[in-house]
Design a protein around this motif. Structure first.
Motif, PDB file in Angstrom:
ATOM      1  N   MET A 126      46.700  -0.553  44.407  1.00 15.30           N
ATOM      2  CA  MET A 126      47.996   0.018  44.073  1.00 15.30           C
ATOM      3  C   MET A 126      49.082  -0.894  44.645  1.00 15.30           C
ATOM      4  N   GLY A 127      50.021  -1.327  43.813  1.00 12.01           N
ATOM      5  CA  GLY A 127      51.118  -2.177  44.269  1.00 12.01           C
ATOM      6  C   GLY A 127      52.267  -1.357  44.816  1.00 12.01           C
ATOM      7  N   HIS A 128      53.222  -2.045  45.459  1.00 12.80           N
ATOM      8  CA  HIS A 128      54.395  -1.359  46.022  1.00 12.80           C
ATOM      9  C   HIS A 128      55.181  -0.604  44.959  1.00 12.80           C
ATOM     10  N   ARG A 129      55.158  -1.083  43.734  1.00  6.51           N
ATOM     11  CA  ARG A 129      55.923  -0.429  42.667  1.00  6.51           C
ATOM     12  C   ARG A 129      55.266   0.862  42.190  1.00  6.51           C
ATOM     13  N   ASP A 130      53.994   1.044  42.512  1.00  6.68           N
ATOM     14  CA  ASP A 130      53.258   2.219  42.049  1.00  6.68           C
ATOM     15  C   ASP A 130      53.322   3.392  43.022  1.00  6.68           C
ATOM     16  N   VAL A 131      54.030   3.239  44.113  1.00  8.55           N
ATOM     17  CA  VAL A 131      54.064   4.267  45.149  1.00  8.55           C
ATOM     18  C   VAL A 131      55.157   5.289  44.834  1.00  8.55           C
ATOM     19  N   THR A 132      54.813   6.566  44.933  1.00 12.29           N
ATOM     20  CA  THR A 132      55.780   7.638  44.778  1.00 12.29           C
ATOM     21  C   THR A 132      56.294   8.012  46.162  1.00 12.29           C
ATOM     22  N   LEU A 133      57.614   8.001  46.334  1.00 13.76           N
ATOM     23  CA  LEU A 133      58.227   8.331  47.616  1.00 13.76           C
ATOM     24  C   LEU A 133      58.691   9.781  47.615  1.00 13.76           C
ATOM     25  N   ARG A 134      58.332  10.490  48.652  1.00  8.64           N
ATOM     26  CA  ARG A 134      58.764  11.875  48.845  1.00  8.64           C
ATOM     27  C   ARG A 134      60.172  11.862  49.427  1.00  8.64           C
ATOM     28  N   ASP A 135      61.075  12.695  48.921  1.00 13.28           N
ATOM     29  CA  ASP A 135      62.427  12.828  49.466  1.00 13.28           C
ATOM     30  C   ASP A 135      62.424  13.835  50.604  1.00 13.28           C
ATOM     31  N   TYR A 136      63.093  13.474  51.691  1.00 11.06           N
ATOM     32  CA  TYR A 136      63.194  14.393  52.819  1.00 11.06           C
ATOM     33  C   TYR A 136      64.579  14.258  53.436  1.00 11.06           C
ATOM     34  N   TYR A 137      65.286  15.384  53.619  1.00  6.43           N
ATOM     35  CA  TYR A 137      66.571  15.372  54.314  1.00  6.43           C
ATOM     36  C   TYR A 137      66.323  15.701  55.781  1.00  6.43           C
ATOM     37  N   LEU A 138      66.757  14.818  56.682  1.00  7.46           N
ATOM     38  CA  LEU A 138      66.574  15.004  58.120  1.00  7.46           C
ATOM     39  C   LEU A 138      67.831  15.622  58.708  1.00  7.46           C
ATOM     40  N   SER A 139      67.729  16.853  59.129  1.00  4.24           N
ATOM     41  CA  SER A 139      68.851  17.567  59.746  1.00  4.24           C
ATOM     42  C   SER A 139      69.066  17.075  61.171  1.00  4.24           C
ATOM     43  N   PRO A 140      70.291  17.223  61.680  1.00  2.00           N
ATOM     44  CA  PRO A 140      70.554  16.877  63.078  1.00  2.00           C
ATOM     45  C   PRO A 140      69.666  17.700  64.016  1.00  2.00           C
ATOM     46  N   GLY A 141      69.115  17.031  65.018  1.00  2.00           N
ATOM     47  CA  GLY A 141      68.267  17.715  65.983  1.00  2.00           C
ATOM     48  C   GLY A 141      66.815  17.806  65.564  1.00  2.00           C
ATOM     49  N   TYR A 142      66.411  16.993  64.573  1.00  2.00           N
ATOM     50  CA  TYR A 142      65.039  17.027  64.083  1.00  2.00           C
ATOM     51  C   TYR A 142      64.424  15.638  64.043  1.00  2.00           C
ATOM     52  N   ILE A 143      63.088  15.617  63.917  1.00  2.00           N
ATOM     53  CA  ILE A 143      62.291  14.402  63.821  1.00  2.00           C
ATOM     54  C   ILE A 143      61.414  14.546  62.585  1.00  2.00           C
ATOM     55  N   PHE A 144      61.232  13.439  61.845  1.00  3.66           N
ATOM     56  CA  PHE A 144      60.327  13.470  60.686  1.00  3.66           C
ATOM     57  C   PHE A 144      59.381  12.286  60.756  1.00  3.66           C
ATOM     58  N   LEU A 145      58.086  12.585  60.739  1.00  2.21           N
ATOM     59  CA  LEU A 145      57.046  11.567  60.681  1.00  2.21           C
ATOM     60  C   LEU A 145      55.993  12.040  59.699  1.00  2.21           C
ATOM     61  N   SER A 146      55.678  11.174  58.761  1.00  3.57           N
ATOM     62  CA  SER A 146      54.618  11.459  57.804  1.00  3.57           C
ATOM     63  C   SER A 146      54.016  10.128  57.393  1.00  3.57           C
ATOM     64  N   GLU A 147      52.702  10.062  57.321  1.00  3.74           N
ATOM     65  CA  GLU A 147      52.078   8.828  56.841  1.00  3.74           C
ATOM     66  C   GLU A 147      52.223   8.712  55.333  1.00  3.74           C
ATOM     67  N   GLU A 148      52.672   9.789  54.683  1.00  5.31           N
ATOM     68  CA  GLU A 148      52.959   9.767  53.252  1.00  5.31           C
ATOM     69  C   GLU A 148      54.279   9.016  53.041  1.00  5.31           C
ATOM     70  N   PRO A 149      54.338   8.036  52.142  1.00  9.09           N
ATOM     71  CA  PRO A 149      55.581   7.287  51.921  1.00  9.09           C
ATOM     72  C   PRO A 149      56.742   8.215  51.578  1.00  9.09           C
ATOM     73  N   SER A 150      57.870   8.024  52.264  1.00  8.26           N
ATOM     74  CA  SER A 150      59.009   8.932  52.110  1.00  8.26           C
ATOM     75  C   SER A 150      60.328   8.186  52.133  1.00  8.26           C
ATOM     76  N   LEU A 151      61.335   8.814  51.527  1.00 10.68           N
ATOM     77  CA  LEU A 151      62.731   8.405  51.673  1.00 10.68           C
ATOM     78  C   LEU A 151      63.386   9.468  52.532  1.00 10.68           C
ATOM     79  N   ILE A 152      63.782   9.078  53.733  1.00 10.66           N
ATOM     80  CA  ILE A 152      64.449  10.011  54.630  1.00 10.66           C
ATOM     81  C   ILE A 152      65.945   9.797  54.492  1.00 10.66           C
ATOM     82  N   SER A 153      66.684  10.849  54.207  1.00 14.48           N
ATOM     83  CA  SER A 153      68.141  10.787  54.130  1.00 14.48           C
ATOM     84  C   SER A 153      68.723  11.581  55.282  1.00 14.48           C
ATOM     85  N   THR A 154      69.790  11.062  55.869  1.00 12.73           N
ATOM     86  CA  THR A 154      70.493  11.794  56.914  1.00 12.73           C
ATOM     87  C   THR A 154      71.933  11.309  56.964  1.00 12.73           C
TER      88      THR A 154
END
Length: 169
Positions: A1-29
């Motif tokens: 699977m190439g980099h272009r074939d990866v689906t990124l999960r969207d996640y909004y990071l609220s103040p006062g929180y931590i987000f870690l996932s081995e699943e490829p993600s786009l973290i917005s804050t």
């Protein structure tokens, strides 16, 4: 699977929180005087982020990810629990703006300083930073490629927050 074939999960990071996932993600804050710290494991190729509001708490009963000294150390601890090694971690630091009108002239710089201090103490290099100034920032961090996009704004609007709220609603 190439980099272009990866689906990124969207996640909004609220103040006062931590987000870690081995699943490829786009973290917005969104940060003003707050700081967001991303960590990247260059061996395992995944990243995570913490977003904190205040630099330090010494009171164990108040210890939460709202405080930089707690959030950063816990983020590192999460990576180590997943099998990462300190020598493979790299950091990025965002935020710490100064808002003289808001009465928090020093909190932004103190938030940045605690990130730099703790990361240096743990020997985790800061490979990129966008800190200080007087503008708020919206950050979108790709945990799969360790890439960040920073949008700077003079005034944070409702639409800068996720889910993207339409102005006038």
């Amino acid at each position: 699977m190439g980099h272009r074939d990866v689906t990124l999960r969207d996640y909004y990071l609220s103040p006062g929180y931590i987000f870690l996932s081995e699943e490829p993600s786009l973290i917005s804050t969104v940060v003003g005087s707050c700081v967001a710290v991303s960590l990247w494991d260059c061996r395992k190729e995944y990243g995570a982020m913490a977003h904190y509001l205040y630099p330090v708490t010494e009171d164990r009963s108040q210890a939460s990810a709202q405080y930089g000294n707690v959030a950063i150390l816990y983020l590192i601890k999460l990576f180590l629990a997943e099998g990462s090694k300190i020598k493979n971690l790299k950091a990025q630091v965002f935020g710490g703006a100064i808002n003289p009108a808001g009465g928090c002239e020093r909190i932004g710089s103190e938030n940045v300083r605690i990130a730099e201090k703790l990361l240096a103490r743990k020997r985790i290099p800061v490979v990129s930073e966008d800190v200080g100034g007087m503008m708020g920032r919206k950050i979108v961090y790709n945990t799969f490629q360790n890439e960040a996009v920073v949008y700077k704004v003079n005034q944070l609007r409702k639409g800068d927050w996720y889910p993207y709220i339409q102005e006038g609603r």
